[in-house]
Design an enzyme around this catalytic site. Sequence first.
Site, PDB file in Angstrom:
ATOM      1  N   GLU A 138       0.919  -1.280  -0.032  1.00  0.00           N
ATOM      2  CA  GLU A 138      -0.025  -0.129  -0.100  1.00  0.00           C
ATOM      3  C   GLU A 138       0.866   1.217  -0.037  1.00  0.00           C
ATOM      4  O   GLU A 138       1.710   1.354   0.689  1.00  0.00           O
ATOM      5  CB  GLU A 138      -0.932   0.150   1.160  1.00  0.00           C
ATOM      6  CG  GLU A 138      -1.689   1.267   1.464  1.00  0.00           C
ATOM      7  CD  GLU A 138      -2.678   1.161   2.500  1.00  0.00           C
ATOM      8  OE1 GLU A 138      -3.281   0.120   2.824  1.00  0.00           O
ATOM      9  OE2 GLU A 138      -2.812   2.307   3.171  1.00  0.00           O
ATOM     10  N   GLU A 143      -2.389  11.464   3.408  1.00  0.00           N
ATOM     11  CA  GLU A 143      -3.285  10.980   4.532  1.00  0.00           C
ATOM     12  C   GLU A 143      -3.237  12.185   5.335  1.00  0.00           C
ATOM     13  O   GLU A 143      -2.147  12.695   5.628  1.00  0.00           O
ATOM     14  CB  GLU A 143      -3.053   9.926   5.319  1.00  0.00           C
ATOM     15  CG  GLU A 143      -3.200   8.555   4.463  1.00  0.00           C
ATOM     16  CD  GLU A 143      -3.359   7.340   5.424  1.00  0.00           C
ATOM     17  OE1 GLU A 143      -4.042   6.572   5.607  1.00  0.00           O
ATOM     18  OE2 GLU A 143      -1.966   7.040   5.787  1.00  0.00           O
TER      19      GLU A 143
END
Length: 257
Positions: A138, A143
């Site tokens: 990932e 974020e």
Amino acid sequence: MLKKIGLLSSLLLIAMSCKAQKYSELVWSDEFNGSTLDLNSWNFQLGDGCPTICGWGNNERQIYTENNHRLEDGKLVITARKEGDSYTSTRITTQNKRTFKYGRMEARAKVATGQGIWPAFWMLGTNINEVGWPSSGEIDILEYVGKEEDMVYTTLHVPAGHGDSAFSKKTLFKDVEDGYHVYAAEWSPDQIEFFVDDTSVFIYNPEKKDDSVWPFNQPFYFIINLAVGGNFGGPEVDDSIFPQEFSIDYVRVYKMK
């Protein structure tokens, strides 16, 4: 001394120019200029993740719908809402439609804000259905969690480090909530380097690239979503902040010239 300063400045400009030209061939983009989402490139992921992965694996509170987004003024706008006792939002992916291996992956975006908000621009390995997570790998290019103002997270999840033990960097960017910023990852066979605007914030380059630390030798696909609450974004959620908007100006992929 002035000559030395001038020389250093010139060398710095040359280095910056070379870096800008390193990934200069555009291979795909979505500029979000239409009136509806391009379903030749994107899929909607709907619901709360149940029964396969309830709460999307993070105890998130939102239910994903097709109705919490719009295309407006050349931008994709995802809106998180409080509707009765529920939270709604939108999550889209390019799985099985647009996949990429190596290059510069970037988005220009304006984050949603507030306690409990968690916008993200990220990637998963295309073999996730076969090997599961985190073996698929990932790449979290952006974020942001509203409970930590002025902070940007860039993270890699691999078998040797995932979840709370992932390879991650939290970087202070004062007033990152204001306006649009470019979030990017330059991914080569040797390393992955993350950027916010023109600033390099994190380089991941394990010396020995076996499957435990480097599942990044395969194609990946994009995910864009706006989550509410969860293990990372929450757990507390300030209901007074809604609605909140995560706005994406474009997504672009470049390959090395």
